[in-house]
Design an enzyme around this catalytic site. Structure first.
Site, PDB file in Angstrom:
ATOM      1  N   ASP A 245      45.191  22.439  15.045  1.00 12.60           N
ATOM      2  CA  ASP A 245      46.460  22.392  14.310  1.00 12.60           C
ATOM      3  C   ASP A 245      47.888  22.497  15.546  1.00 12.60           C
ATOM      4  O   ASP A 245      47.849  23.617  15.858  1.00 12.60           O
ATOM      5  CB  ASP A 245      46.620  23.255  13.151  1.00 12.60           C
ATOM      6  CG  ASP A 245      47.816  23.163  12.178  1.00 12.60           C
ATOM      7  OD1 ASP A 245      48.816  22.258  12.577  1.00 12.60           O
ATOM      8  OD2 ASP A 245      47.891  23.911  11.435  1.00 12.60           O
ATOM      9  N   GLY A 250      55.113  23.993  19.517  1.00  9.77           N
ATOM     10  CA  GLY A 250      56.423  23.758  20.443  1.00  9.77           C
ATOM     11  C   GLY A 250      57.214  24.933  20.201  1.00  9.77           C
ATOM     12  O   GLY A 250      58.152  25.476  20.999  1.00  9.77           O
ATOM     13  N   ASP A 251      57.338  25.403  18.790  1.00 14.77           N
ATOM     14  CA  ASP A 251      58.192  26.509  18.875  1.00 14.77           C
ATOM     15  C   ASP A 251      57.931  27.905  19.434  1.00 14.77           C
ATOM     16  O   ASP A 251      58.626  28.612  20.044  1.00 14.77           O
ATOM     17  CB  ASP A 251      58.244  26.889  17.402  1.00 14.77           C
ATOM     18  CG  ASP A 251      58.741  25.614  16.180  1.00 14.77           C
ATOM     19  OD1 ASP A 251      59.397  24.924  16.756  1.00 14.77           O
ATOM     20  OD2 ASP A 251      58.104  25.570  15.325  1.00 14.77           O
TER      21      ASP A 251
HETATM   22  O1  RIB Z   1      58.102  23.140  14.293  1.00 12.67           O
HETATM   23  C1  RIB Z   1      56.960  23.067  13.157  1.00 12.67           C
HETATM   24  C2  RIB Z   1      57.836  23.362  12.123  1.00 12.67           C
HETATM   25  O2  RIB Z   1      58.496  22.261  11.684  1.00 12.67           O
HETATM   26  C3  RIB Z   1      57.279  23.937  10.708  1.00 12.67           C
HETATM   27  O3  RIB Z   1      56.958  25.206  10.536  1.00 12.67           O
HETATM   28  C4  RIB Z   1      58.123  23.107   9.778  1.00 12.67           C
HETATM   29  O4  RIB Z   1      58.424  24.113   8.829  1.00 12.67           O
HETATM   30  C5  RIB Z   1      58.967  22.319  10.276  1.00 12.67           C
HETATM   31  O5  RIB Z   1      60.295  23.286  10.422  1.00 12.67           O
END
Ligand code: RIB
Length: 302
Positions: A245, A250-251
């Protein structure tokens, strides 16, 4: 000197996730798996990722006064994020409708809800938190005017990191503050403009640098990343992993990068660490639940 290694200014969403064999086309219905509800949103994700790695982290965001908002606050607090600047009310908590296919790739539709009500005034009211952070990072699930207000409010010497997602053209004052601007292929192409981007990621990195940021990072998924500043373009390898998944990976990458840059790391070294964090995140489901701790992905010595 600083209370926070990282202040994230951004969104907080409840992620409503369904696994699908394939996504429906227009006018089509497909059956998916059971619904899962996860804490998400690019801002809250970055904050949780950094805190799990050990960064002293705060989040400036807005959630609704509702169950989804409480889900997010619980997740943030249990990761150790300072939520004193998370505002509540004004609209329902943002929601992301997410499908994940068997390869682990996702598609996302976001209803911003309370995220769209995070205002320039909220940024001005948070001047104390902004002034207490070594690095400030943002994304674009909140109004662009709010991100511009963050840039204008940055104290001298505070580093600013932006992931322009979802992408849109950026004002010069925002571009000039980015150190780095962090983009994936899709975001790079949008910022460079149709027909201007070509197919060479190094060309995207140079083209983006020419738009004004002090540095650029282009993430390339399994191909790693490119870092680019006035000294040129360098490749950063990724780790081979079995992705289940990719949501929020990226975050996690951007949060780890921002933290290590604030800790004094050079851009290639910080991006190499961020790539390891992002790789770990894709091996587990969900966004925030998938993020590794410092014990799992130890940071380089300061
Ligand atoms: O980058 C992933 C995020 O993008 C998810 O958690 C969703 O909330 C969207 O904002």
């Amino acid at each position: 000197m600083y209370d926070y290694d990282l202040l994230v200014v951004g969104s907080a969403n409840a992620d409503l996730v369904v696994g699908v064999e394939r996504r429906p086309g227009a006018g089509e219905t497909v059956l998916g798996g059971d619904l899962a509800v996860h804490p998400g949103g690019k801002g809250a994700n970055q904050a949780v990722a950094a805190a799990r790695l050990g960064a002293r982290t705060a989040l400036l965001a807005r959630v609704g006064d509702d169950g989804h908002g409480r889900l997010l606050l619980d997740s943030l607090r249990s990761a150790g994020v300072d939520t004193s600047a998370v505002l509540a009310g004004g609209a329902p908590t943002g929601v992301a409708l997410i499908t994940v296919d068997p390869s682990g790739d996702n598609s996302i539709v976001v209803s911003p809800g309370a995220n769209a009500r995070l205002t320039e005034g909220d940024v001005q009211a948070a001047a104390g938190v902004l002034g207490a952070a070594r690095v400030v990072s943002a994304q674009l699930e909140i109004p662009l005017e709010t991100v511009s207000a963050v840039v204008r409010a940055l104290p001298e010497g505070t580093r600013f990191v932006l992931n322009p997602s979802p992408p849109r053209p950026l004002p010069a004052e925002v571009l000039a503050a980015c150190d780095p601007l962090v983009v994936n292929e899709h975001e790079a192409r949008v910022l460079l403009g149709d027909g201007e981007s070509g197919d060479d990621p190094a060309g995207w990195a140079r083209g983006l640098l020419a738009l004004g940021p002090r540095s650029v990072v282009v993430t390339l998924g399994a191909e790693g990343a490119l870092v680019c500043d006035a000294s040129g373009v360098r490749a950063v390898p990724s780790l081979p992993v079995d992705a289940v998944d990719t949501t929020g990976a990226g975050d996690a990458f951007t949060a780890a990068l921002a933290w290590r840059l604030g800790a004094g790391g050079e851009l290639p070294e910080a991006a190499a660490y961020a790539a390891r964090v992002g790789a770990a995140a894709v091996t587990r489901r969900g966004a925030q639940e998938s993020y590794p701790t410092a014990a799992e992905v130890p940071p380089p010595a300061a």
